[in-house]
Design a protein around this motif. Structure first.
Motif, PDB file in Angstrom:
ATOM      1  N   GLY A  25       0.830  -1.210   0.000  1.00 23.06           N
ATOM      2  CA  GLY A  25       0.000   0.000   0.000  1.00 23.06           C
ATOM      3  C   GLY A  25       0.861   1.255   0.000  1.00 23.06           C
ATOM      4  N   ALA A  43      -8.549   6.996   0.047  1.00 26.56           N
ATOM      5  CA  ALA A  43      -9.469   6.317   0.974  1.00 26.56           C
ATOM      6  C   ALA A  43      -9.834   4.926   0.453  1.00 26.56           C
ATOM      7  N   TRP A  44     -10.010   4.808  -0.860  1.00 28.76           N
ATOM      8  CA  TRP A  44     -10.322   3.482  -1.419  1.00 28.76           C
ATOM      9  C   TRP A  44      -9.142   2.525  -1.293  1.00 28.76           C
ATOM     10  N   MET A  45      -7.911   3.063  -1.357  1.00 30.86           N
ATOM     11  CA  MET A  45      -6.735   2.201  -1.111  1.00 30.86           C
ATOM     12  C   MET A  45      -6.803   1.616   0.303  1.00 30.86           C
ATOM     13  N   PHE A  46      -7.069   2.494   1.268  1.00 28.34           N
ATOM     14  CA  PHE A  46      -7.155   2.014   2.657  1.00 28.34           C
ATOM     15  C   PHE A  46      -8.344   1.071   2.833  1.00 28.34           C
ATOM     16  N   ALA A  47      -9.469   1.360   2.170  1.00 30.13           N
ATOM     17  CA  ALA A  47     -10.635   0.479   2.282  1.00 30.13           C
ATOM     18  C   ALA A  47     -10.307  -0.912   1.756  1.00 30.13           C
ATOM     19  N   LEU A  83      -7.389  -2.351   1.721  1.00 25.12           N
ATOM     20  CA  LEU A  83      -6.408  -3.039   2.559  1.00 25.12           C
ATOM     21  C   LEU A  83      -6.867  -3.285   3.986  1.00 25.12           C
ATOM     22  N   ASN A  84      -7.709  -2.414   4.526  1.00 23.88           N
ATOM     23  CA  ASN A  84      -8.070  -2.531   5.939  1.00 23.88           C
ATOM     24  C   ASN A  84      -9.519  -2.955   6.176  1.00 23.88           C
ATOM     25  N   THR A  85     -10.384  -2.863   5.150  1.00 23.90           N
ATOM     26  CA  THR A  85     -11.777  -3.282   5.341  1.00 23.90           C
ATOM     27  C   THR A  85     -12.130  -4.494   4.483  1.00 23.90           C
ATOM     28  N   VAL A  86     -11.679  -4.517   3.232  1.00 23.22           N
ATOM     29  CA  VAL A  86     -12.050  -5.624   2.347  1.00 23.22           C
ATOM     30  C   VAL A  86     -11.064  -6.802   2.466  1.00 23.22           C
ATOM     31  N   GLU A  87      -9.772  -6.508   2.577  1.00 21.47           N
ATOM     32  CA  GLU A  87      -8.806  -7.615   2.591  1.00 21.47           C
ATOM     33  C   GLU A  87      -8.818  -8.458   3.874  1.00 21.47           C
ATOM     34  N   PRO A  88      -9.017  -7.883   5.071  1.00 23.90           N
ATOM     35  CA  PRO A  88      -8.950  -8.741   6.268  1.00 23.90           C
ATOM     36  C   PRO A  88      -9.841  -9.986   6.231  1.00 23.90           C
ATOM     37  N   LEU A 129      -8.244 -12.389   3.808  1.00 26.82           N
ATOM     38  CA  LEU A 129      -7.072 -13.036   4.410  1.00 26.82           C
ATOM     39  C   LEU A 129      -7.503 -14.137   5.366  1.00 26.82           C
ATOM     40  N   MET A 181      -8.029  -2.239  -4.914  1.00 28.86           N
ATOM     41  CA  MET A 181      -9.234  -3.045  -4.694  1.00 28.86           C
ATOM     42  C   MET A 181      -9.268  -4.255  -5.623  1.00 28.86           C
TER      43      MET A 181
END
Lengths: 232, 232
Positions: free
Chosen positions: B88, B114-118, B120-125, B128, B182
Motif C-alpha cells: 500500500g 481512501a479506497w486504497m485504505f478500504a 487493505l483494511n476493510t475488504v482484505e482482512p 485473508l 481493490m
C-alpha cells in the motif's frame, strides 16, 4: 463589496471545523478501541478542533450513512466539500495538511506512511481475527481449541514488531502518524494480555497513551460513553 | 570539474530504476496474487521501469531482508536512499510521484487514497481470514463447519462494495490507485467462486485485468514462475 471581502476574511480565520462520526453507543464501552479514537488523536496532535456526530447502529445501516461510508462503519470525516471514510485515509489526510504527524524529509515521510499501512494491513488483520474469534465464534464448539492458534498468529507479528522497535521510543525517529496508527492498533490487544509478553511493545503503547493529545482524545470519547463532559 | 558536471547530468537523465523484491518461488504459482503484483501493476500504469530481486523463503527470514521488511515479506522497494515496505505504501509512493494513478483535484485524490485504505483494511482482512482458514486450518476438525461462516463475512463486504460500485466502471470516477488496490485484493477471491455471486464486482475485476498495464505486470510475474521471459 468591502463587506463581502471582510466577511470572507473572517471565514478564513474561522473555518468550519471538520465533523467526524463516532458510535452513539460504543461496543468497547469507552475504552478508546473504536476507530474514531485514531482520528480524534490525530486531530488533537495537530491542534485542530472538530465536531462529532454520533451515529446509532440502526442509523449506520441507513442510506444517509452508507452514502458517507459504503461499509456502514465509523469514523467518517466531512470538511467543506470533502467526505472521507477509513480511519487510515482520514489520519493521512490530516497528517498531510497540518504539521506534527509526518516528518519534513521526503524519505522519512514515505517511511512513516509505510508504518501506517503496516499497522493496518499487516499487524491489524490477525488482531481483528482474534476479536472475531472471541466475539463471533466464542460460543462455537471449536473456540477453545482454535483460540491458541489465532493468538500465535498475533504473536508472530508482535515478535517481528518488537524486534524492529528494539529499545527505540518510536518506530522511525520522532513520533509520527505511523506510530499513532500502530499504537491505535496495538491498544486492541491490551485486554488479551498478549502485549505484556513483549515489554518493549507494552512500553511503546504506554508512551503513546501518555501523550497529552492521546489523553484529550481519550477523554472526549470516554465522555460520549459516560454521558459526562470531558472537562469540568 | 567540467567532466564531473557532465557526469551528474547524465545520471540525472538516466536515474537508476527502483528495485522491488518478489518471491523466488511464489506460493500462488504465478497467478498474480502475491503482493509484488500490485507494485508491478502500479509501475506499469505510470510507465516506470523497475528491477526485480527474487527472494527465497529462507532469505526472507534473514537479517538482510528483515532490515528492509520488518515482517519478512515481499514486496520491498528501493530507490536511491529510500527503502520502503508494504505494498500500500509503495503504490501510494509511486502514485504521488508520477501521473496516472491519482486525480489532480485534491478532494478526488483524498477519496482515491481512501479506497486504497478500504481495500487493505476493510475488504482484505476477511479475505485473508478465508485464506488462513484454508491454508492453515484446512486440516482441523472444525474446518468444514467453520468455512461457511468465514465466507459469509467476506460476502458481507462484497455486498456493500457491490452496492457502492453499482454500474460504474470504477469506484470514484476514473481509474485510480484505489481501484488498482481493490482489484488486487479481490483477485484473491477468484478461485473461491465468491466473486461470481456479485456480477458487477466480477466485471470490475475483469476490467482491471484487461488493462494493458495489468497484463504487462502479470506477464512479468508469470515469467518468474515459469522461468520463461515475459516477451519473446
Amino acid at each position: 463589496m468591502q463587506l463581502s471581502i471582510v466577511t470572507n476574511q473572517v471565514f478564513k480565520k474561522l473555518p468550519m471545523p471538520p465533523t467526524i462520526t463516532a458510535f452513539e453507543s460504543s461496543p468497547d464501552r469507552g475504552r478508546g478501541l473504536a476507530r474514531d479514537m485514531r482520528v480524534r488523536w490525530a486531530l488533537e496532535e495537530v491542534g485542530q478542533p472538530y465536531e462529532v456526530r454520533l451515529v446509532s447502529f440502526s442509523a449506520m445501516k441507513e442510506p444517509a450513512h452508507r452514502a458517507l461510508h459504503p461499509f456502514g462503519q465509523i469514523p467518517t470525516y466531512e470538511e467543506g466539500d470533502l467526505a472521507l471514510f477509513e480511519s487510515g485515509a482520514i489520519v493521512l489526510h490530516i497528517a498531510e495538511r497540518h504539521a506534527g504527524l509526518l516528518p519534513d524529509d521526503a524519505n522519512a515521510r514515505a517511511r512513516a506512511i509505510a508504518w501506517m499501512f503496516a499497522a493496518l494491513n499487516t499487524v491489524e488483520p490477525p488482531i481483528l481475527e482474534l476479536a472475531t474469534a472471541r466475539l463471533l465464534e466464542g460460543d462455537k464448539p471449536w473456540s477453545k481449541e482454535r483460540l491458541p492458534l489465532v493468538k500465535d498468529r498475533v504473536r508472530d507479528r508482535l515478535k517481528q514488531l518488537s524486534a524492529r522497535l528494539g529499545d527505540a521510543d518510536w518506530l522511525d525517529g520522532t513520533f509520527s502518524a505511523g506510530d499513532l496508527m500502530m499504537v491505535g492498533v496495538l491498544l486492541r490487544l491490551k485486554a488479551s494480555g498478549l502485549l505484556d509478553e513483549y515489554p518493549n511493545l507494552a512500553a511503546y503503547v504506554a508512551r503513546g497513551e501518555a501523550r497529552p493529545a492521546f489523553k484529550r482524545a481519550f477523554a472526549a470519547q470516554w465522555a460520549v460513553f459516560t454521558g459526562k463532559p470531558p472537562i469540568g
